[in-house]
Design a protein around this motif. Structure first.
Motif, PDB file in Angstrom:
ATOM      1  N   MET A 131     -36.041 -12.483  38.992  1.00 15.64           N
ATOM      2  CA  MET A 131     -34.902 -11.866  38.154  1.00 15.64           C
ATOM      3  C   MET A 131     -35.096 -10.409  38.093  1.00 15.64           C
ATOM      4  N   VAL A 132     -36.244  -9.917  37.868  1.00 10.33           N
ATOM      5  CA  VAL A 132     -36.501  -8.585  37.729  1.00 10.33           C
ATOM      6  C   VAL A 132     -36.212  -7.776  39.006  1.00 10.33           C
ATOM      7  N   THR A 133     -36.506  -8.299  39.806  1.00 12.64           N
ATOM      8  CA  THR A 133     -36.384  -7.632  41.304  1.00 12.64           C
ATOM      9  C   THR A 133     -34.993  -7.715  41.782  1.00 12.64           C
ATOM     10  N   LYS A 134     -34.209  -8.665  41.701  1.00 14.66           N
ATOM     11  CA  LYS A 134     -32.697  -8.671  41.958  1.00 14.66           C
ATOM     12  C   LYS A 134     -31.810  -7.820  40.894  1.00 14.66           C
ATOM     13  N   THR A 135     -32.168  -7.999  39.785  1.00 12.44           N
ATOM     14  CA  THR A 135     -31.291  -7.121  38.866  1.00 12.44           C
ATOM     15  C   THR A 135     -31.696  -5.774  38.925  1.00 12.44           C
ATOM     16  N   PHE A 136     -32.789  -5.167  39.242  1.00 10.36           N
ATOM     17  CA  PHE A 136     -33.036  -3.795  39.423  1.00 10.36           C
ATOM     18  C   PHE A 136     -32.596  -3.433  40.658  1.00 10.36           C
ATOM     19  N   LYS A 137     -32.550  -4.352  41.667  1.00  7.80           N
ATOM     20  CA  LYS A 137     -31.898  -3.938  43.011  1.00  7.80           C
ATOM     21  C   LYS A 137     -30.457  -3.714  42.776  1.00  7.80           C
ATOM     22  N   PHE A 138     -29.757  -4.590  42.182  1.00  9.90           N
ATOM     23  CA  PHE A 138     -28.265  -4.528  41.991  1.00  9.90           C
ATOM     24  C   PHE A 138     -27.876  -3.451  40.994  1.00  9.90           C
ATOM     25  N   MET A 139     -28.666  -2.962  39.875  1.00 11.04           N
ATOM     26  CA  MET A 139     -28.121  -2.157  39.015  1.00 11.04           C
ATOM     27  C   MET A 139     -28.926  -0.577  39.339  1.00 11.04           C
ATOM     28  N   ARG A 140     -29.646  -0.596  40.464  1.00 18.66           N
ATOM     29  CA  ARG A 140     -30.288   0.868  40.761  1.00 18.66           C
ATOM     30  C   ARG A 140     -29.222   1.906  40.757  1.00 18.66           C
ATOM     31  N   TYR A 141     -28.080   1.809  41.504  1.00 19.34           N
ATOM     32  CA  TYR A 141     -27.207   2.798  41.845  1.00 19.34           C
ATOM     33  C   TYR A 141     -25.883   2.808  40.973  1.00 19.34           C
ATOM     34  N   ILE A 152     -47.461 -11.820  28.000  1.00 15.86           N
ATOM     35  CA  ILE A 152     -49.347 -12.374  27.936  1.00 15.86           C
ATOM     36  C   ILE A 152     -49.750 -12.407  29.451  1.00 15.86           C
ATOM     37  N   ASN A 153     -48.884 -12.474  30.477  1.00 19.62           N
ATOM     38  CA  ASN A 153     -49.225 -12.988  31.891  1.00 19.62           C
ATOM     39  C   ASN A 153     -49.552 -11.654  32.624  1.00 19.62           C
ATOM     40  N   HIS A 154     -50.699 -11.060  32.735  1.00 24.78           N
ATOM     41  CA  HIS A 154     -51.118  -9.957  33.095  1.00 24.78           C
ATOM     42  C   HIS A 154     -50.532  -9.613  34.658  1.00 24.78           C
ATOM     43  N   ARG A 155     -49.991 -10.708  35.508  1.00 25.99           N
ATOM     44  CA  ARG A 155     -49.254 -10.465  36.602  1.00 25.99           C
ATOM     45  C   ARG A 155     -48.034  -9.926  36.332  1.00 25.99           C
ATOM     46  N   ILE A 156     -47.353 -10.647  35.530  1.00 23.86           N
ATOM     47  CA  ILE A 156     -45.878 -10.120  35.410  1.00 23.86           C
ATOM     48  C   ILE A 156     -45.707  -8.864  34.486  1.00 23.86           C
ATOM     49  N   TYR A 157     -46.716  -8.679  33.569  1.00 18.41           N
ATOM     50  CA  TYR A 157     -46.679  -7.311  32.781  1.00 18.41           C
ATOM     51  C   TYR A 157     -46.972  -6.224  33.811  1.00 18.41           C
ATOM     52  N   ASN A 158     -47.840  -6.231  34.669  1.00 13.67           N
ATOM     53  CA  ASN A 158     -48.131  -5.290  35.501  1.00 13.67           C
ATOM     54  C   ASN A 158     -46.948  -4.958  36.558  1.00 13.67           C
ATOM     55  N   PHE A 159     -46.241  -6.172  37.139  1.00 14.14           N
ATOM     56  CA  PHE A 159     -45.140  -6.310  37.927  1.00 14.14           C
ATOM     57  C   PHE A 159     -44.067  -5.469  37.244  1.00 14.14           C
ATOM     58  N   LEU A 160     -43.661  -5.867  36.195  1.00 11.61           N
ATOM     59  CA  LEU A 160     -42.558  -5.155  35.228  1.00 11.61           C
ATOM     60  C   LEU A 160     -42.823  -3.820  35.074  1.00 11.61           C
ATOM     61  N   LEU A 161     -44.051  -3.282  34.791  1.00 11.51           N
ATOM     62  CA  LEU A 161     -44.248  -1.878  34.492  1.00 11.51           C
ATOM     63  C   LEU A 161     -43.892  -0.937  35.745  1.00 11.51           C
ATOM     64  N   GLN A 162     -44.505  -1.661  36.904  1.00 13.09           N
ATOM     65  CA  GLN A 162     -44.469  -1.204  38.279  1.00 13.09           C
ATOM     66  C   GLN A 162     -42.940  -1.072  38.759  1.00 13.09           C
ATOM     67  N   GLU A 163     -42.218  -2.093  38.571  1.00  9.03           N
ATOM     68  CA  GLU A 163     -40.701  -1.918  38.838  1.00  9.03           C
ATOM     69  C   GLU A 163     -40.182  -1.104  38.233  1.00  9.03           C
ATOM     70  N   ILE A 164     -40.575  -0.804  36.756  1.00  8.64           N
ATOM     71  CA  ILE A 164     -39.742   0.083  36.079  1.00  8.64           C
ATOM     72  C   ILE A 164     -40.093   1.543  36.399  1.00  8.64           C
ATOM     73  N   LYS A 173     -42.633   4.648  26.260  1.00  4.82           N
ATOM     74  CA  LYS A 173     -43.240   5.829  27.080  1.00  4.82           C
ATOM     75  C   LYS A 173     -42.486   5.875  28.244  1.00  4.82           C
ATOM     76  N   ARG A 174     -41.942   4.921  28.741  1.00  2.24           N
ATOM     77  CA  ARG A 174     -41.114   4.963  29.838  1.00  2.24           C
ATOM     78  C   ARG A 174     -39.654   5.362  29.734  1.00  2.24           C
ATOM     79  N   GLY A 175     -39.172   5.340  28.619  1.00  3.58           N
ATOM     80  CA  GLY A 175     -37.771   5.746  28.358  1.00  3.58           C
ATOM     81  C   GLY A 175     -36.989   4.292  28.224  1.00  3.58           C
ATOM     82  N   VAL A 176     -37.824   3.289  28.468  1.00  4.29           N
ATOM     83  CA  VAL A 176     -37.038   1.800  28.134  1.00  4.29           C
ATOM     84  C   VAL A 176     -36.460   1.753  26.829  1.00  4.29           C
ATOM     85  N   LYS A 177     -35.377   1.028  26.421  1.00  8.25           N
ATOM     86  CA  LYS A 177     -34.866   0.514  25.125  1.00  8.25           C
ATOM     87  C   LYS A 177     -35.220  -0.890  24.992  1.00  8.25           C
TER      88      LYS A 177
END
Length: 335
Positions: free
Chosen positions: A210-220, A235-247, A281-285
Motif C-alpha cells: 500500500m505504501v509503495t503504490k500510494t506514494f508512486k501514484f501521488m508522487r507527481y 512496532i514492526n522495525h521492518r515496516i518502520y524503517n521502510f516507511l521512513l525510507q519511502e518518506i 521532522k520530515r514535514g509529514v502531517k
C-alpha cells in the motif's frame, strides 16, 4: 505411548493450561517446570478418572477413553482440580486456569483440537466437539481468506482506492488511500481480510504494498493525501524503517498525512510519540482517526499535537439528537 494407545480410543479429553507462558516470563522457567511437574502429579493421582493421563506438550495433557461414555463429568472434575491447584513462592500463590475439550468424533485429535481452539477463542472452560460449533466452517473460511491474500500479494492485486475529500464548495482538498484486494471485477474491503492477515503474519506485506503504490501514484500530484498506519506497523522495525525510507525519497513530504486510530495512537504512548516525532521532522502531517471512539484522552492529544482530528462517525451522526455527542464535538473543536 500416547500415539500407540490412541487408535483404539472412543473418546478423548485435551487439557491446555491458559497463559502458562506467563509463569516462565514473570517468575522463571525453573518455577514453570516445577509447576507443571506438581500439577501433572496432582492430575494423575486425583479421583477424577482411572484412565491413563498423558502429557502431550509443554502445558498440554490428554486422557483417552476406550468406552463410549460421557466424559463431561471427568472434565469438570479435572477443571476443579486444576483451578484449586497452586504452588507457593515467596508468599505468592501461583495458579492457572485451563481450557478443556472433549471429542468422540474421529479423527479424535483433530476434532478435539478444533474444539480446544474454539474454547480458547470464545473463553470457554469446557467445549464438547459437535458439528453445530461451525468450527469446520470457520477454519475453512479462515484458510480461504488466507489463500486469497497470498494470491493477491503474488499477483500484485493489493491496490489503493483513492477517496477524494471535498470542502463545502466542492473543491477537492485531499485524497484518502484505502486498501482493497482486487479479485477479477470485484474488490475485498479490509473488514473481510485484515484481521486474518494479522493472524497469519501477512499484514506487513500488505502495508508495504500500500505504501509503495500510494506514494508512486501521488508522487507527481501536488495535493495532500493520507494513508492509514496501524500500531502493528509502528512496532514492526521492518515496516518502520521502510516507511521512513519511502518518506525520505518522496519529493513533497508535506503532502503526506499519516492516519492513526485513536484507540491505537494512545497504545504504548511513548513508542507512538517517538514515531510521530520522526514523521514531523520530515514535514509529514499526523491525523488521529475515529477520535471519540476510544477514551478521548485530551492529555495524550496535547502531547501528540496532531495536525488533524477526525471525529468518530457515530458521534457525528448523533450530533443533532444527542446532547452528549454535541458536547463532545464542541469540546474537541474548542480544544
Amino acid at each position: 505411548r500416547f500415539f500407540k494407545d490412541l487408535p483404539d480410543a472412543k473418546g478423548i479429553i485435551l487439557i491446555d493450561l491458559d497463559d502458562f507462558f506467563l509463569i516462565n516470563s514473570v517468575y522463571s522457567k525453573e518455577i514453570g517446570d516445577e509447576f507443571l511437574k506438581k500439577l501433572a502429579h496432582k492430575i494423575a493421582h486425583n479421583n477424577c478418572t482411572k484412565n491413563s493421563i498423558y502429557r502431550t506438550g509443554g502445558d498440554e495433557f490428554a486422557i483417552i477413553s476406550y468406552q463410549e461414555k460421557d466424559l463431561v463429568g471427568i472434565a469438570e472434575c479435572l477443571l476443579e482440580t486444576i483451578e484449586r491447584f497452586y504452588i507457593k513462592k515467596d508468599n505468592i500463590l501461583i495458579q492457572l486456569s485451563a481450557t478443556i475439550a472433549i471429542s468422540y468424533k474421529q479423527p479424535l485429535i483433530e476434532t478435539a483440537d478444533l474444539a480446544l481452539k474454539y474454547g480458547k477463542k470464545n473463553r470457554l472452560n469446557l467445549v464438547v466437539f459437535s458439528n453445530t460449533l461451525n468450527i469446520f466452517q470457520e477454519t475453512q473460511a479462515f484458510l480461504d481468506i488466507t489463500m486469497r491474500i497470498k494470491q493477491a500479494l503474488k499477483t500484485d492485486n493489493v491496490v489503493p482506492f483513492f477517496q477524494c475529500i471535498k470542502d463545502k464548495d466542492g473543491n477537492i482538498t485531499k485524497y484518502e488511500s484505502l486498501m482493497r484486494i482486487k479479485e477479477q471485477d470485484k474488490y475485498l474491503v479490509p473488514a473481510i481480510f485484515l484481521d486474518i492477515a494479522k493472524k497469519t503474519k501477512l499484514y506487513p506485506q500488505l502495508t508495504m504494498h500500500m505504501v509503495t503504490k500510494t506514494f508512486k501514484f501521488m508522487r507527481y500530484k501536488n495535493i495532500p493525501f493520507s494513508i492509514n498506519i496501524s500500531y502493528d506497523d509502528i512496532i514492526n522495525h521492518r515496516i518502520y524503517n521502510f516507511l521512513l525510507q519511502e518518506i525520505d525519497q518522496f519529493d513533497k513530504p508535506q503532502n503526506i498525512i499519516i492516519e492513526l486510530l485513536e484507540t491505537e495512537a494512545f497504545e504504548q504512548f511513548n513508542y507512538v510519540h517517538n514515531f510521530i516525532n520522526e514523521l514531523k521532522k520530515r514535514g509529514v502531517k499526523i491525523a488521529i482517526d475515529d477520535f471519540g471512539s476510544g477514551y478521548s484522552n485530551f492529555i495524550y492529544l496535547e502531547k501528540l499535537k496532531p495536525d488533524f482530528i477526525k471525529i468518530d462517525g457515530e458521534i457525528v451522526s448523533k450530533l443533532l439528537f444527542s446532547e452528549n455527542s454535541a458536547f463532545l464535538v464542541k469540546t474537541i473543536v474548542d480544544f
